[in-house]
Design a protein around this motif. Structure first.
Motif, PDB file in Angstrom:
ATOM      1  N   LYS A 175     -51.074 -26.611   0.340  1.00 23.27           N
ATOM      2  CA  LYS A 175     -52.069 -26.926   1.355  1.00 23.27           C
ATOM      3  C   LYS A 175     -51.443 -27.252   2.719  1.00 23.27           C
ATOM      4  CE  LYS A 175     -56.012 -28.480  -1.462  1.00 23.27           C
ATOM      5  NZ  LYS A 175     -56.048 -27.277  -2.232  1.00 23.27           N
ATOM      6  N   GLU A 176     -50.252 -27.839   2.703  1.00 24.70           N
ATOM      7  CA  GLU A 176     -49.649 -28.251   3.978  1.00 24.70           C
ATOM      8  C   GLU A 176     -49.285 -27.080   4.890  1.00 24.70           C
ATOM      9  OE1 GLU A 176     -46.324 -29.318   0.907  1.00 24.70           O
ATOM     10  OE2 GLU A 176     -48.484 -29.080   0.890  1.00 24.70           O
ATOM     11  N   VAL A 177     -49.267 -25.856   4.363  1.00 27.56           N
ATOM     12  CA  VAL A 177     -49.005 -24.686   5.209  1.00 27.56           C
ATOM     13  C   VAL A 177     -50.136 -24.533   6.236  1.00 27.56           C
ATOM     14  CG1 VAL A 177     -48.801 -22.165   5.252  1.00 27.56           C
ATOM     15  CG2 VAL A 177     -47.623 -23.497   3.484  1.00 27.56           C
ATOM     16  N   PHE A 178     -51.368 -24.761   5.783  1.00 25.11           N
ATOM     17  CA  PHE A 178     -52.527 -24.676   6.667  1.00 25.11           C
ATOM     18  C   PHE A 178     -53.026 -26.099   6.926  1.00 25.11           C
ATOM     19  CE2 PHE A 178     -52.164 -20.547   4.690  1.00 25.11           C
ATOM     20  CZ  PHE A 178     -52.334 -19.692   5.758  1.00 25.11           C
ATOM     21  N   SER A 179     -52.202 -26.855   7.632  1.00 29.19           N
ATOM     22  CA  SER A 179     -52.424 -28.303   7.766  1.00 29.19           C
ATOM     23  C   SER A 179     -53.413 -28.687   8.865  1.00 29.19           C
ATOM     24  CB  SER A 179     -51.095 -29.008   8.025  1.00 29.19           C
ATOM     25  OG  SER A 179     -50.543 -28.587   9.245  1.00 29.19           O
ATOM     26  N   ILE A 211     -58.184 -15.892  12.441  1.00 21.85           N
ATOM     27  CA  ILE A 211     -57.432 -15.558  11.227  1.00 21.85           C
ATOM     28  C   ILE A 211     -56.253 -14.665  11.564  1.00 21.85           C
ATOM     29  CG2 ILE A 211     -57.560 -14.288   9.047  1.00 21.85           C
ATOM     30  CD1 ILE A 211     -60.418 -15.436   8.741  1.00 21.85           C
ATOM     31  N   ASP A 212     -56.456 -13.685  12.427  1.00 24.99           N
ATOM     32  CA  ASP A 212     -55.449 -12.712  12.833  1.00 24.99           C
ATOM     33  C   ASP A 212     -55.591 -11.465  11.971  1.00 24.99           C
ATOM     34  OD1 ASP A 212     -53.389 -11.453  14.148  1.00 24.99           O
ATOM     35  OD2 ASP A 212     -51.838 -12.844  13.537  1.00 24.99           O
ATOM     36  N   ALA A 213     -55.084 -10.375  12.457  1.00 27.68           N
ATOM     37  CA  ALA A 213     -55.229  -9.095  11.764  1.00 27.68           C
ATOM     38  C   ALA A 213     -54.335  -8.973  10.533  1.00 27.68           C
ATOM     39  CB  ALA A 213     -54.935  -7.958  12.740  1.00 27.68           C
ATOM     40  N   ASP A 214     -53.272  -9.748  10.473  1.00 26.05           N
ATOM     41  CA  ASP A 214     -52.319  -9.643   9.367  1.00 26.05           C
ATOM     42  C   ASP A 214     -52.850 -10.382   8.143  1.00 26.05           C
ATOM     43  OD1 ASP A 214     -50.212  -9.583   7.613  1.00 26.05           O
ATOM     44  OD2 ASP A 214     -48.711 -10.200   9.079  1.00 26.05           O
ATOM     45  N   LYS A 215     -53.418  -9.643   7.194  1.00 26.22           N
ATOM     46  CA  LYS A 215     -54.011 -10.261   6.000  1.00 26.22           C
ATOM     47  C   LYS A 215     -52.946 -10.853   5.072  1.00 26.22           C
ATOM     48  CE  LYS A 215     -58.166  -9.096   7.161  1.00 26.22           C
ATOM     49  NZ  LYS A 215     -58.738  -9.928   8.162  1.00 26.22           N
ATOM     50  N   GLN A 216     -51.722 -10.348   5.140  1.00 26.81           N
ATOM     51  CA  GLN A 216     -50.645 -10.877   4.303  1.00 26.81           C
ATOM     52  C   GLN A 216     -50.108 -12.204   4.832  1.00 26.81           C
ATOM     53  OE1 GLN A 216     -49.850  -9.398   1.354  1.00 26.81           O
ATOM     54  NE2 GLN A 216     -51.556  -8.071   1.908  1.00 26.81           N
ATOM     55  N   LYS A 217     -50.185 -12.366   6.155  1.00 28.47           N
ATOM     56  CA  LYS A 217     -49.672 -13.576   6.774  1.00 28.47           C
ATOM     57  C   LYS A 217     -50.653 -14.053   7.852  1.00 28.47           C
ATOM     58  CE  LYS A 217     -45.355 -15.517   8.323  1.00 28.47           C
ATOM     59  NZ  LYS A 217     -44.003 -15.290   8.794  1.00 28.47           N
ATOM     60  N   PRO A 218     -51.855 -14.458   7.436  1.00 28.74           N
ATOM     61  CA  PRO A 218     -52.867 -14.876   8.411  1.00 28.74           C
ATOM     62  C   PRO A 218     -52.509 -16.216   9.051  1.00 28.74           C
ATOM     63  CG  PRO A 218     -53.636 -15.330   6.202  1.00 28.74           C
ATOM     64  CD  PRO A 218     -52.333 -14.598   6.064  1.00 28.74           C
ATOM     65  N   ALA A 224     -54.911 -18.346   9.716  1.00 28.53           N
ATOM     66  CA  ALA A 224     -55.928 -19.286   9.251  1.00 28.53           C
ATOM     67  C   ALA A 224     -56.621 -18.734   8.011  1.00 28.53           C
ATOM     68  CB  ALA A 224     -56.959 -19.529  10.355  1.00 28.53           C
ATOM     69  N   LEU A 225     -57.245 -19.643   7.287  1.00 27.90           N
ATOM     70  CA  LEU A 225     -58.062 -19.289   6.126  1.00 27.90           C
ATOM     71  C   LEU A 225     -59.471 -19.806   6.383  1.00 27.90           C
ATOM     72  CD1 LEU A 225     -55.616 -20.452   3.297  1.00 27.90           C
ATOM     73  CD2 LEU A 225     -55.873 -18.137   4.220  1.00 27.90           C
ATOM     74  N   ILE A 275     -52.121 -21.430  18.790  1.00 29.17           N
ATOM     75  CA  ILE A 275     -52.671 -20.082  18.964  1.00 29.17           C
ATOM     76  C   ILE A 275     -54.200 -20.145  19.021  1.00 29.17           C
ATOM     77  CG2 ILE A 275     -52.989 -17.840  17.832  1.00 29.17           C
ATOM     78  CD1 ILE A 275     -50.117 -18.172  16.729  1.00 29.17           C
ATOM     79  N   VAL A 276     -54.795 -20.891  18.093  1.00 33.64           N
ATOM     80  CA  VAL A 276     -56.251 -21.012  18.025  1.00 33.64           C
ATOM     81  C   VAL A 276     -56.780 -21.751  19.250  1.00 33.64           C
ATOM     82  CG1 VAL A 276     -58.186 -21.950  16.690  1.00 33.64           C
ATOM     83  CG2 VAL A 276     -56.244 -20.892  15.509  1.00 33.64           C
ATOM     84  N   ASN A 277     -56.111 -22.823  19.627  1.00 34.37           N
ATOM     85  CA  ASN A 277     -56.527 -23.598  20.790  1.00 34.37           C
ATOM     86  C   ASN A 277     -56.528 -22.740  22.056  1.00 34.37           C
ATOM     87  OD1 ASN A 277     -57.330 -26.177  21.911  1.00 34.37           O
ATOM     88  ND2 ASN A 277     -55.320 -26.204  22.891  1.00 34.37           N
TER      89      ASN A 277
END
Length: 155
Positions: free
Chosen positions: A42-46, A84-91, A93-94, A116-118
């Motif tokens: 979970k900490e990857v998408f913190s 999320i970004d176009a890269d589905k393998q390494k997005p 965001a989820l 990036i999102v901000n």
């Protein structure tokens, strides 16, 4: 996030469940991504990104009109593609959930790189490129405390 750690995260296929609830005597409906209940690490998408859209045209009980729903969905698709970004393998965001209640719709993502999102959201606001008024927050939430309500209200 601990910058010295390296993680390997398998991005789960999104699985959705619709939830219905009553809050302050008003009905609400949500769509929650079930695949994030067991997601690790979970900490990857913190970062917890919440975008709150305000509807101006509502029918009874604070629910948006069909026209506003269709316009909101187009806007949501645009937001999602960029967050999320176009890269589905390494997005970046989820997608976690979409909650409609009391003349609002909240869109929630779990984010890897909040900057990036901000920057993307600031650009939309600065250029006035949005069909609905909206606010957003991006909070550091390594323990996923801000996602608990959404993930615990699915069966």
């Amino acid at each position: 996030m601990n910058e010295n750690k390296e993680f390997r995260a398998l991005i789960p296929e999104e699985k959705y469940q619709i939830i219905e609830f009553i809050q302050e005597n008003l009905p609400g409906i949500g769509v929650v991504n079930l695949s994030l209940i067991e997601f690790e690490p979970k900490e990857v998408f913190s970062w917890h990104c919440s975008i709150m859209i305000g509807f101006e045209n509502c029918v009874e009980n604070g629910m948006p009109t069909n026209k506003d729903v269709l316009n909101a969905e187009k806007f949501e698709d645009f937001l999602s593609e960029n967050i999320i970004d176009a890269d589905k393998q390494k997005p970046n965001a989820l997608f976690l959930a979409r909650i409609t209640w009391n003349e609002t719709r909240e869109l929630i993502w779990r984010v890897y790189d909040a900057e990036i999102v901000n920057e993307f959201l600031k650009k939309i606001i600065d250029e006035k490129e949005y069909p609905f008024q909206f606010d957003y927050r991006i909070d550091d939430d390594e323990e996923w405390k801000l996602a608990e309500w959404h993930l615990q209200n699915v069966k």
